[in-house]
Design an enzyme around this catalytic site. Sequence first.
Site, mmCIF file in Angstrom:
data_model
loop_
_atom_site.group_PDB
_atom_site.id
_atom_site.type_symbol
_atom_site.label_atom_id
_atom_site.label_comp_id
_atom_site.label_asym_id
_atom_site.label_seq_id
_atom_site.Cartn_x
_atom_site.Cartn_y
_atom_site.Cartn_z
ATOM 1 N N ASP A 174 0.809 -1.209 0.000
ATOM 2 C CA ASP A 174 0.000 0.000 0.000
ATOM 3 C C ASP A 174 0.848 1.267 0.000
ATOM 4 O O ASP A 174 0.408 2.312 -0.456
ATOM 5 C CB ASP A 174 -0.922 -0.010 1.231
ATOM 6 C CG ASP A 174 -1.721 1.267 1.369
ATOM 7 O OD1 ASP A 174 -2.566 1.522 0.489
ATOM 8 O OD2 ASP A 174 -1.507 2.019 2.340
ATOM 9 N N LEU A 255 -6.991 6.760 3.652
ATOM 10 C CA LEU A 255 -7.130 7.860 2.699
ATOM 11 C C LEU A 255 -5.917 8.020 1.789
ATOM 12 O O LEU A 255 -5.884 8.936 0.970
ATOM 13 C CB LEU A 255 -7.366 9.176 3.459
ATOM 14 C CG LEU A 255 -8.713 9.279 4.188
ATOM 15 C CD1 LEU A 255 -8.754 10.531 5.042
ATOM 16 C CD2 LEU A 255 -9.863 9.283 3.198
ATOM 17 N N ARG A 256 -4.921 7.132 1.940
ATOM 18 C CA ARG A 256 -3.745 7.256 1.090
ATOM 19 C C ARG A 256 -4.117 7.097 -0.382
ATOM 20 O O ARG A 256 -3.558 7.771 -1.258
ATOM 21 C CB ARG A 256 -2.690 6.224 1.486
ATOM 22 C CG ARG A 256 -1.404 6.359 0.673
ATOM 23 C CD ARG A 256 -0.325 5.390 1.115
ATOM 24 N NE ARG A 256 0.268 5.802 2.377
ATOM 25 C CZ ARG A 256 0.222 5.086 3.485
ATOM 26 N NH1 ARG A 256 -0.377 3.919 3.475
ATOM 27 N NH2 ARG A 256 0.789 5.521 4.588
ATOM 28 N N ALA A 257 -5.074 6.224 -0.664
ATOM 29 C CA ALA A 257 -5.490 6.009 -2.051
ATOM 30 C C ALA A 257 -6.056 7.282 -2.656
ATOM 31 O O ALA A 257 -5.780 7.617 -3.818
ATOM 32 C CB ALA A 257 -6.515 4.885 -2.127
#
Length: 648
Positions: A174, A255-257
């Site tokens: 991720d 929320l990294r995506a």
Amino acid sequence: MTSPQIQHFPFSAVVGADGPDGPDPMALALILTTIAPEVGGVLVRGEKGTAKSTIVRALAAVLPPVEDRPVPLVELPIGATEDRVTGSINLESALAEGRAEYEPGLLAKAHRGILYVDEVNLLHDHLVDLLLDAAAMGRATVERDGVSMTHEARFVLVGTMNPEEGELRPQLLDRFGLTVEVAAPRDPALRAEVVRRRMAYDADPAGFAARYADAEAALQARIASARSLVGEVRLTDAGLLKIAEVCAAFDVDGLRADIVTARTAVAHAAWSGRSQVTLDDIRVAARLALPHRRRRKPFDAPGLDEDLLDQVLGDDLPPEPDGPDDGPEPEPQGPAADGDGAADDGDGDPADAPADAPADAPASAPPTDGDGTGTAPSNVAATAAAYRTRLLTVRGVGAGTAGRRSRARTSNGRRIGATTPTAAGGAIHLTETIRAAVRHQVARGRTGGRLLLEPADLRVAVREGRESNLVLFCVDASGSMAARRRMEQVKTAVLSLLLDAYQRRDKVGLVTFRGAEAEVALPPTHSVDAAAQRLEDLPAGGRTPLAEGLLEAAHLLAVERTRDPQRRALLVVVTDGRATAGADAVVRSRMAAGLLAEAGIASVVVDCESGPMRMGLAATLAEHLGAEHVPIGEVSAEALVDVTRRAA
């Protein structure tokens, strides 16, 4: 004289990087992350021989120079130590001059350039964490060997890997901004063109590069233009809301995506010469930033439902809202609908198993049907939570490859002592080095001033961490094991351990025996996906060549011990103990068991015999193996993991 820019195969000469519709996903991902390094780097996944390393090494040549110098390309070997990566005290100046000076590591050398890690999935996890943290923060902090400092480390991180050799942990996967899957083209014309260009380059590298000089210059100019434009690209509130809807629809964690997708969309708009993000930019960004972040079950390959993506994106961006708007709530569907947690939290629900799993399949189904056909999805779902709370460890302290399972002396971990250096080297233990030198100061004539050091004073740290192990399954697939319920239990149990190995990066192997011979269904590998597939397709039927199975396992373990003498193994024999193939089958099986016992192989026998009348053959086999004997009543996904822990 050959210039530095043509030492590698030209970027624009790679088939796919010069397509009529623009670069292919791999080339585009690399370009976008150089336009906006804050995207977070690129992970390229693919089979052997797909130009992964070639195109990465060619990337540096098309990047605009930094202060009139070519962009540095720093390659990090998978065997690098932590001090080699972050830097440490300069040993020469410390011993010769008594001065503690910092010697920069690879992170410092990669500043304003590209840091390339081939086979990143084989790199120690703590080093991957360190690289990703530095790439995200733009700086590296060194706190070791008396050195405390922070330096700039802004670089583009690019990793390549072959999934067949093992996966990255989901948490690390991720952290890469973009991920692309590559495969060799199946079109014969494209394959021929790849070979043609490669042979032309090998025959005349300078002449071949000259033919692509104009394309390389144009690409370099376009990247430079995009870099200057990226800060001016506008991402509207409507575009940002659409990105949030897409990420929510694919049920990604955190929320990294959303952040990475937004940054990638902005970079793509700049690459396309636009000053505002469009729906096409978001679509491209989602395809690169989301496949490896969507929730999926272990052993599922990263991927994206294109129909769902098109459905959520629609035909055009809506007008910008006048005020806050949460947007439509996406309907649960696709990979997000099953509620099965990401592989690192193991919160899947067995109730999500397919309702049409053939629970009523007849026990007398033909052996060639492979017993597990149609039931693998429910098996995987049922074991999804088991690996989260179970740990198989080998007793004692080993010295194998650093991993996440058994206690071992490794190159990383907590420092527990010091020793004199060996050929393998290690991190300097300054305190113990000074302590070793102090006792000799009078004999060396020291009357004051600096400490007199000699090479014999040098001490390196002894660290205790975790090692990875080899778990070898030897599975009886004969007719006496062909009953559907029995094989279902065995497969469920083995899959439980495979799921555990998936996270802990162990090597796994599978030997099966049926009919008149044994077969290495899967040589020891880090690819637990391949092991799960072999197990799912395992056929059953015929006589029981138990001796052949044990001998094949013994041979395989002997070969592995020669290849990697420090990796400890655990043999799990799954059988009812019958030996019916060939003359003197029982005697030969006991002799084979004795060979394994003499070799000191830790093992466990899972007794699959059932019914009121039992012969106790598996218990006898366990005695000859020096193994723990486990009755069939204890064979379940959870119980087998308990058994192997006790046997370790």
